[in-house]
Design a protein around this motif. Sequence first.
Motif, PDB file in Angstrom:
ATOM      1  N   TRP A   1       0.764 -74.114  -2.640  1.00 44.32           N
ATOM      2  CA  TRP A   1       2.180 -74.433  -2.472  1.00 44.32           C
ATOM      3  C   TRP A   1       2.615 -75.546  -3.430  1.00 44.32           C
ATOM      4  CZ3 TRP A   1       3.592 -70.315  -0.050  1.00 44.32           C
ATOM      5  CH2 TRP A   1       2.753 -69.739   0.887  1.00 44.32           C
TER       6      TRP A   1
ATOM      7  N   ALA B   1       9.188 -70.225   2.000  1.00 46.18           N
ATOM      8  CA  ALA B   1       7.895 -70.098   1.318  1.00 46.18           C
ATOM      9  C   ALA B   1       7.718 -68.734   0.639  1.00 46.18           C
ATOM     10  CB  ALA B   1       6.757 -70.374   2.295  1.00 46.18           C
TER      11      ALA B   1
ATOM     12  N   ASN C   1       6.463 -72.262  16.498  1.00 43.31           N
ATOM     13  CA  ASN C   1       6.302 -73.306  15.486  1.00 43.31           C
ATOM     14  C   ASN C   1       7.573 -73.429  14.660  1.00 43.31           C
ATOM     15  OD1 ASN C   1       5.205 -75.255  13.930  1.00 43.31           O
ATOM     16  ND2 ASN C   1       3.589 -74.003  13.046  1.00 43.31           N
TER      17      ASN C   1
ATOM     18  N   PHE D   1       6.378 -78.113  11.372  1.00 40.73           N
ATOM     19  CA  PHE D   1       5.613 -79.258  10.866  1.00 40.73           C
ATOM     20  C   PHE D   1       6.497 -80.477  10.581  1.00 40.73           C
ATOM     21  CE2 PHE D   1       3.214 -75.435   9.326  1.00 40.73           C
ATOM     22  CZ  PHE D   1       2.250 -75.490  10.324  1.00 40.73           C
TER      23      PHE D   1
ATOM     24  N   ARG E   1      -9.507 -68.526   0.627  1.00 39.64           N
ATOM     25  CA  ARG E   1      -9.859 -67.761  -0.566  1.00 39.64           C
ATOM     26  C   ARG E   1     -11.333 -67.403  -0.544  1.00 39.64           C
ATOM     27  NH1 ARG E   1      -7.929 -69.664  -5.272  1.00 39.64           N
ATOM     28  NH2 ARG E   1      -6.281 -70.812  -4.261  1.00 39.64           N
TER      29      ARG E   1
ATOM     30  N   GLU F   1      -8.584 -77.517   9.731  1.00 41.58           N
ATOM     31  CA  GLU F   1      -9.545 -76.729   8.963  1.00 41.58           C
ATOM     32  C   GLU F   1      -8.913 -76.039   7.750  1.00 41.58           C
ATOM     33  OE1 GLU F   1      -8.617 -76.236  12.029  1.00 41.58           O
ATOM     34  OE2 GLU F   1      -8.198 -74.120  12.453  1.00 41.58           O
ATOM     35  N   LEU F   2      -7.592 -76.066   7.676  1.00 42.17           N
ATOM     36  CA  LEU F   2      -6.942 -75.408   6.541  1.00 42.17           C
ATOM     37  C   LEU F   2      -7.074 -76.250   5.282  1.00 42.17           C
ATOM     38  CD1 LEU F   2      -3.665 -74.058   8.164  1.00 42.17           C
ATOM     39  CD2 LEU F   2      -5.770 -72.820   7.664  1.00 42.17           C
ATOM     40  N   PRO F   3      -7.228 -75.592   4.133  1.00 46.79           N
ATOM     41  CA  PRO F   3      -7.396 -76.361   2.896  1.00 46.79           C
ATOM     42  C   PRO F   3      -6.139 -77.120   2.476  1.00 46.79           C
ATOM     43  CG  PRO F   3      -7.299 -74.002   2.447  1.00 46.79           C
ATOM     44  CD  PRO F   3      -7.358 -74.152   3.927  1.00 46.79           C
ATOM     45  N   TYR F   4      -4.969 -76.609   2.865  1.00 49.38           N
ATOM     46  CA  TYR F   4      -3.720 -77.268   2.469  1.00 49.38           C
ATOM     47  C   TYR F   4      -3.026 -77.749   3.732  1.00 49.38           C
ATOM     48  CZ  TYR F   4      -4.876 -74.558  -1.628  1.00 49.38           C
ATOM     49  OH  TYR F   4      -5.541 -73.996  -2.676  1.00 49.38           O
TER      50      TYR F   4
ATOM     51  N   TYR G   1       1.638 -71.621   6.017  1.00 48.17           N
ATOM     52  CA  TYR G   1       0.898 -72.289   4.929  1.00 48.17           C
ATOM     53  C   TYR G   1      -0.601 -72.023   5.010  1.00 48.17           C
ATOM     54  CZ  TYR G   1       5.275 -74.880   4.465  1.00 48.17           C
ATOM     55  OH  TYR G   1       6.597 -75.219   4.329  1.00 48.17           O
TER      56      TYR G   1
ATOM     57  N   ARG H   1       1.012 -69.550  -3.349  1.00 46.36           N
ATOM     58  CA  ARG H   1      -0.063 -69.505  -2.339  1.00 46.36           C
ATOM     59  C   ARG H   1      -1.397 -69.895  -2.967  1.00 46.36           C
ATOM     60  NH1 ARG H   1       2.544 -64.702  -0.615  1.00 46.36           N
ATOM     61  NH2 ARG H   1       1.157 -63.345  -1.800  1.00 46.36           N
ATOM     62  N   ALA H   2      -1.684 -69.292  -4.122  1.00 46.87           N
ATOM     63  CA  ALA H   2      -2.979 -69.543  -4.768  1.00 46.87           C
ATOM     64  C   ALA H   2      -3.123 -71.006  -5.183  1.00 46.87           C
ATOM     65  CB  ALA H   2      -3.127 -68.627  -5.985  1.00 46.87           C
ATOM     66  N   ALA H   3      -1.988 -71.630  -5.492  1.00 44.57           N
ATOM     67  CA  ALA H   3      -2.022 -73.025  -5.946  1.00 44.57           C
ATOM     68  C   ALA H   3      -1.975 -74.018  -4.789  1.00 44.57           C
ATOM     69  CB  ALA H   3      -0.851 -73.280  -6.890  1.00 44.57           C
TER      70      ALA H   3
ATOM     71  N   MET I   1      -0.350 -79.538   6.181  1.00 46.09           N
ATOM     72  CA  MET I   1       1.046 -79.926   6.293  1.00 46.09           C
ATOM     73  C   MET I   1       1.093 -81.091   7.260  1.00 46.09           C
ATOM     74  SD  MET I   1       2.504 -77.942   4.229  1.00 46.09           S
ATOM     75  CE  MET I   1       4.189 -78.413   4.579  1.00 46.09           C
TER      76      MET I   1
ATOM     77  N   SER J   1      10.157 -72.897   6.154  1.00 43.53           N
ATOM     78  CA  SER J   1       9.667 -74.040   5.378  1.00 43.53           C
ATOM     79  C   SER J   1      10.834 -74.810   4.763  1.00 43.53           C
ATOM     80  CB  SER J   1       8.727 -73.575   4.266  1.00 43.53           C
ATOM     81  OG  SER J   1       9.392 -72.708   3.376  1.00 43.53           O
TER      82      SER J   1
END
Lengths: 84, 246
Positions: free
Chosen positions: B90, B42, B185, B148, A8, B156-159, A4, B86-88, B161, B124
Amino acid sequence: MCSYIVERAALTGSAKAAGMWTPITTAVVSVDHPFHATLDHALIVDFVDAGRPVSERVALELSVASARELISCMQTALDAFGEG
Amino acid sequence: MYQGLLAETVTIVGNGDEEIGAYLARPLGPGPFPGVLVIHHAPGWDEPTKEIARRFAAEGYIAISPNLYHRFGPDLAADDAAAAARAAGWITTEQFLGDAAGAIRFLRGLPVSTGNVGSIGYCSGGRQSFLAACELSVDAAVDCYGAFVVSSSPPELPYRMEPIIDRAPKISCPILGLFGAEDKNPSPDEVAQIDAELTRLGKEHEFHTFENAGHGFFAVDRPMYRVEAAVQGWRLILDFFGRHLR
């Protein structure tokens, strides 16, 4: 794993695929299972023009080692060029 | 084994009463047959996922795999839909549960259905199969190396889990967990934590960890494929569903 991981970057430039140039505005970067490359995990970069369909993106799937090599190569080239 | 199969794309009612596509594979014959919800990973609603659905059909199950990325474009190629996902950032847990519930309703509404439905997912999808066991009406659930469940993705990840083990008290069906000893993982330590929590809660489960296998050992189209683990894993899955769905 399905990591995940998604990052960007806003870009200014163009990319060419299938014989056509297109402006690109964004790079969507992830490290995850690739779709096409025969790798367990890959650095996946989708170069997209925000106004265009996702099917018109320019996509890369690189092995982690080759991606690091590419990053190093780009960094070296940019360092050699300086601030421009 | 059933040699004659029917496999097709159908329309089901998913989350928010929205119509989405689903891949349906079933044995030919009068049935009735139990059902299996096959949750795509995914990288998308891809051909290997549909191949898994056909395998279950050949084994005597009605298998359905909803296109969880349908809303990004119903006619997109699998890789394009995955890129859009991915761009959205998930899909949401709410959307997954709504789409999965719709697929289960569709299965149970088929005249050839016994009404018994299991769920299975890989990577996933393994995490989402665990979620289905917690939140949906399924009769058995298989989690193949879902990450997860007890851990979070890096902050630090924007999305992010988030762990879902806090939902485990709501589990209402037996769970089969299949993992690789070399997986990072979920790591063997994480698998042990899930195992211990399900034991503490008195939830029926059986976990198997394969040596010489890491993440994704069922994936026949990737270097991570491990034939011994995959063959034995399929035996365990069919035995598990045979005991709990037939």
